[in-house]
Scaffold this motif. Structure first.
Motif, PDB file in Angstrom:
ATOM      1  N   ALA A 129       5.289   5.959   7.118  1.00  0.00           N
ATOM      2  CA  ALA A 129       4.916   4.811   6.292  1.00  0.00           C
ATOM      3  C   ALA A 129       4.352   3.700   7.160  1.00  0.00           C
ATOM      4  O   ALA A 129       4.748   3.533   8.327  1.00  0.00           O
ATOM      5  CB  ALA A 129       6.129   4.285   5.528  1.00  0.00           C
ATOM      6  N   THR A 130       3.432   2.928   6.592  1.00  0.00           N
ATOM      7  CA  THR A 130       2.997   1.718   7.267  1.00  0.00           C
ATOM      8  C   THR A 130       4.088   0.654   7.148  1.00  0.00           C
ATOM      9  O   THR A 130       5.092   0.843   6.459  1.00  0.00           O
ATOM     10  CB  THR A 130       1.684   1.198   6.669  1.00  0.00           C
ATOM     11  OG1 THR A 130       1.851   0.968   5.266  1.00  0.00           O
ATOM     12  CG2 THR A 130       0.543   2.193   6.877  1.00  0.00           C
ATOM     13  N   GLN A 131       3.887  -0.459   7.829  1.00  0.00           N
ATOM     14  CA  GLN A 131       4.890  -1.518   7.823  1.00  0.00           C
ATOM     15  C   GLN A 131       5.147  -2.033   6.408  1.00  0.00           C
ATOM     16  O   GLN A 131       4.245  -2.069   5.582  1.00  0.00           O
ATOM     17  CB  GLN A 131       4.414  -2.682   8.708  1.00  0.00           C
ATOM     18  CG  GLN A 131       5.426  -3.780   8.921  1.00  0.00           C
ATOM     19  CD  GLN A 131       6.744  -3.279   9.492  1.00  0.00           C
ATOM     20  OE1 GLN A 131       7.644  -2.934   8.733  1.00  0.00           O
ATOM     21  NE2 GLN A 131       6.849  -3.244  10.808  1.00  0.00           N
ATOM     22  N   ILE A 156      -3.572  -4.041   9.884  1.00  0.00           N
ATOM     23  CA  ILE A 156      -2.299  -3.592   9.326  1.00  0.00           C
ATOM     24  C   ILE A 156      -2.534  -3.302   7.849  1.00  0.00           C
ATOM     25  O   ILE A 156      -3.368  -3.942   7.205  1.00  0.00           O
ATOM     26  CB  ILE A 156      -1.193  -4.662   9.531  1.00  0.00           C
ATOM     27  CG1 ILE A 156       0.183  -4.108   9.114  1.00  0.00           C
ATOM     28  CG2 ILE A 156      -1.527  -5.953   8.804  1.00  0.00           C
ATOM     29  CD1 ILE A 156       1.344  -5.027   9.510  1.00  0.00           C
ATOM     30  N   GLN A 157      -1.843  -2.322   7.321  1.00  0.00           N
ATOM     31  CA  GLN A 157      -2.019  -1.918   5.918  1.00  0.00           C
ATOM     32  C   GLN A 157      -0.640  -1.860   5.258  1.00  0.00           C
ATOM     33  O   GLN A 157      -0.130  -0.790   4.949  1.00  0.00           O
ATOM     34  CB  GLN A 157      -2.731  -0.564   5.850  1.00  0.00           C
ATOM     35  CG  GLN A 157      -3.359  -0.249   4.501  1.00  0.00           C
ATOM     36  CD  GLN A 157      -4.352   0.886   4.598  1.00  0.00           C
ATOM     37  OE1 GLN A 157      -5.056   1.020   5.603  1.00  0.00           O
ATOM     38  NE2 GLN A 157      -4.426   1.705   3.563  1.00  0.00           N
ATOM     39  N   PRO A 158      -0.012  -3.020   5.055  1.00  0.00           N
ATOM     40  CA  PRO A 158       1.405  -3.063   4.662  1.00  0.00           C
ATOM     41  C   PRO A 158       1.649  -2.538   3.258  1.00  0.00           C
ATOM     42  O   PRO A 158       0.770  -2.564   2.393  1.00  0.00           O
ATOM     43  CB  PRO A 158       1.752  -4.549   4.771  1.00  0.00           C
ATOM     44  CG  PRO A 158       0.460  -5.248   4.498  1.00  0.00           C
ATOM     45  CD  PRO A 158      -0.594  -4.375   5.128  1.00  0.00           C
ATOM     46  N   GLY A 184       0.834   4.471   2.705  1.00  0.00           N
ATOM     47  CA  GLY A 184       0.450   3.132   3.140  1.00  0.00           C
ATOM     48  C   GLY A 184       0.162   2.232   1.969  1.00  0.00           C
ATOM     49  O   GLY A 184       0.210   2.643   0.808  1.00  0.00           O
ATOM     50  N   GLY A 185      -0.148   0.989   2.270  1.00  0.00           N
ATOM     51  CA  GLY A 185      -0.499   0.025   1.238  1.00  0.00           C
ATOM     52  C   GLY A 185      -1.944   0.179   0.808  1.00  0.00           C
ATOM     53  O   GLY A 185      -2.738   0.859   1.464  1.00  0.00           O
ATOM     54  N   PRO A 186      -2.319  -0.470  -0.307  1.00  0.00           N
ATOM     55  CA  PRO A 186      -3.670  -0.301  -0.842  1.00  0.00           C
ATOM     56  C   PRO A 186      -4.734  -1.158  -0.173  1.00  0.00           C
ATOM     57  O   PRO A 186      -5.926  -0.970  -0.440  1.00  0.00           O
ATOM     58  CB  PRO A 186      -3.503  -0.706  -2.310  1.00  0.00           C
ATOM     59  CG  PRO A 186      -2.405  -1.727  -2.286  1.00  0.00           C
ATOM     60  CD  PRO A 186      -1.457  -1.255  -1.203  1.00  0.00           C
ATOM     61  N   GLU A 187      -4.310  -2.095   0.716  1.00  0.00           N
ATOM     62  CA  GLU A 187      -5.268  -3.026   1.308  1.00  0.00           C
ATOM     63  C   GLU A 187      -5.053  -3.135   2.815  1.00  0.00           C
ATOM     64  O   GLU A 187      -3.936  -3.019   3.297  1.00  0.00           O
ATOM     65  CB  GLU A 187      -5.094  -4.430   0.702  1.00  0.00           C
ATOM     66  CG  GLU A 187      -5.251  -4.480  -0.810  1.00  0.00           C
ATOM     67  CD  GLU A 187      -4.728  -5.799  -1.370  1.00  0.00           C
ATOM     68  OE1 GLU A 187      -5.565  -6.630  -1.744  1.00  0.00           O
ATOM     69  OE2 GLU A 187      -3.493  -5.985  -1.396  1.00  0.00           O
ATOM     70  N   LYS A 188      -6.154  -3.399   3.515  1.00  0.00           N
ATOM     71  CA  LYS A 188      -6.107  -3.545   4.966  1.00  0.00           C
ATOM     72  C   LYS A 188      -6.381  -5.002   5.334  1.00  0.00           C
ATOM     73  O   LYS A 188      -7.267  -5.643   4.783  1.00  0.00           O
ATOM     74  CB  LYS A 188      -7.151  -2.621   5.599  1.00  0.00           C
ATOM     75  CG  LYS A 188      -7.116  -2.561   7.112  1.00  0.00           C
ATOM     76  CD  LYS A 188      -7.913  -1.377   7.634  1.00  0.00           C
ATOM     77  CE  LYS A 188      -9.397  -1.529   7.401  1.00  0.00           C
ATOM     78  NZ  LYS A 188     -10.172  -0.479   8.086  1.00  0.00           N
TER      79      LYS A 188
END
Length: 252
Positions: A129-131, A156-158, A184-188
Motif C-alpha cells: 500500500a502507499t502511505q 506521493i500517492q496517499p 494506492g490512492g487515486p491522486e498523485k
C-alpha cells in the motif's frame, strides 16, 4: 469463515474486523490487548484454531534496527501457529517501494518479513500500500528542522485508511495470489506540497521548505519511490474530501 486479524485493534485492523463481520464472517482481532502476542507467541495457537485466513497488519514499534527482530520473530511465530492450525491463506500488509528501499533499517526489516512469508510454504498475498492519508501529519512532524519543515519534492500517492481496509478485506476473501499486489490512492501529489496543504488546513504557519536532501524516515527519495506501479488497484477517496471530512485523531 474464520479470519484472524493480527493487529486487529489498530487503525486498519479495526476497520477490517468490522467489514468482515458485517459480511457475515467470524473476524477475530488478535493483539496484545486481546491476549495475543506475536513476539512471545502467547495466545496465538488458541486464536488461530479453526481459522482459514490470517491477516497480519502488525507493525514494528520502531523504525530502527530493532524492526528486523520484531518482524522475524513475530513472523516465525505466526507461521508456526498457522501451520499447526492448517491456515490456508496468509495476508500481509506492507509498503509500496519496499523492495527499492534497502538502505533503510525499517525497509530491510520489511524485506525480511516478506522473504519469510514467501518461504513459509503457506499460500499468501502480500499487499503493498502507499502511505495512508492519516499519517500525513506525522510525516510533517517527522520533518521538522528548527522552525521549518523540510521535505522532498518527490511524488506521493496517499490512500485513505478506509480504502486500505476495503482492499485488504477483499484480498482476505479472495484466493491466495502468491505474489505482491499493489494498492494506492487515486491522486498523485508532491510530498512537500501535500504536507503544506495539511498544515494550512490545520492553521500551522510553519514554512515548508523543499529540500532535495530531506530524508523520509531516514531515506532519500527518488521521484517514484512512493508511487505504485501501473495496474495498481486505486482507492476512491480523494484527498480534498478526506481533509475536509476525516478529523485528525484526538490528542490524549
Amino acid at each position: 469463515m474464520k479470519v484472524v486479524v493480527i493487529g486487529g485493534t489498530g487503525l486498519i485492523g479495526s476497520k477490517v474486523v468490522s467489514k468482515l463481520n458485517a459480511l457475515g464472517h467470524q473476524a477475530v482481532a488478535a493483539a496484545p490487548n486481546t491476549g495475543v502476542n506475536t513476539l512471545t507467541g502467547e495466545g496465538l495457537a488458541k486464536a488461530l484454531g479453526g481459522a482459514e485466513v490470517v491477516v497480519d497488519l502488525a507493525n514494528s514499534p520502531t523504525f530502527d534496527e530493532a524492526a528486523i527482530t520484531f518482524f522475524k520473530t513475530a513472523g516465525e511465530n505466526v507461521a508456526k501457529a498457522e501451520k499447526a492450525a492448517g491456515v490456508g491463506h496468509h495476508v500481509a500488509l506492507s509498503v509500496v517501494g519496499t523492495e527499492k528501499m534497502g538502505v533503510s533499517p525499517y525497509f530491510l526489516a520489511k524485506q525480511a518479513q516478506e522473504e519469510l512469508i514467501r518461504g513459509s510454504g503457506i499460500p499468501f498475498t502480500i499487499v503493498h500500500a502507499t502511505q495512508f492519508m492519516e499519517f500525513l501529519r506525522g510525516i510533517g512532524q517527522s520533518a521538522v528542522v528548527g522552525d521549518e519543515i523540510h521535505l522532498s519534492h518527490a511524488y506521493i500517492q496517499p490512500m485513505a485508511a478506509e480504502d486500505v481496509a476495503d482492499a485488504v478485506t477483499s484480498v482476505a476473501l479472495a484466493e491466495p495470489a502468491n505474489k505482491i499486489v499493489e494498492i494506492g490512492g487515486p491522486e498523485k501529489f508532491h510530498l512537500d506540497e501535500i504536507i503544506g496543504k495539511v498544515l494550512a488546513f490545520d492553521g500551522d504557519t510553519r514554512p515548508v521548505v523543499t529540500d532535495p536532501e530531506a530524508r523520509y524516515f531516514g531515506l532519500r527519495l527518488d521521484d517514484d519511490s512512493l508511487i505504485p506501479s501501473p495496474g495498481a488497484k486505486l482507492g476512491s477517496t480523494r484527498f480534498d474530501w478526506w481533509l475536509e471530512n476525516v478529523p485528525p485523531p484526538s490528542k490524549k
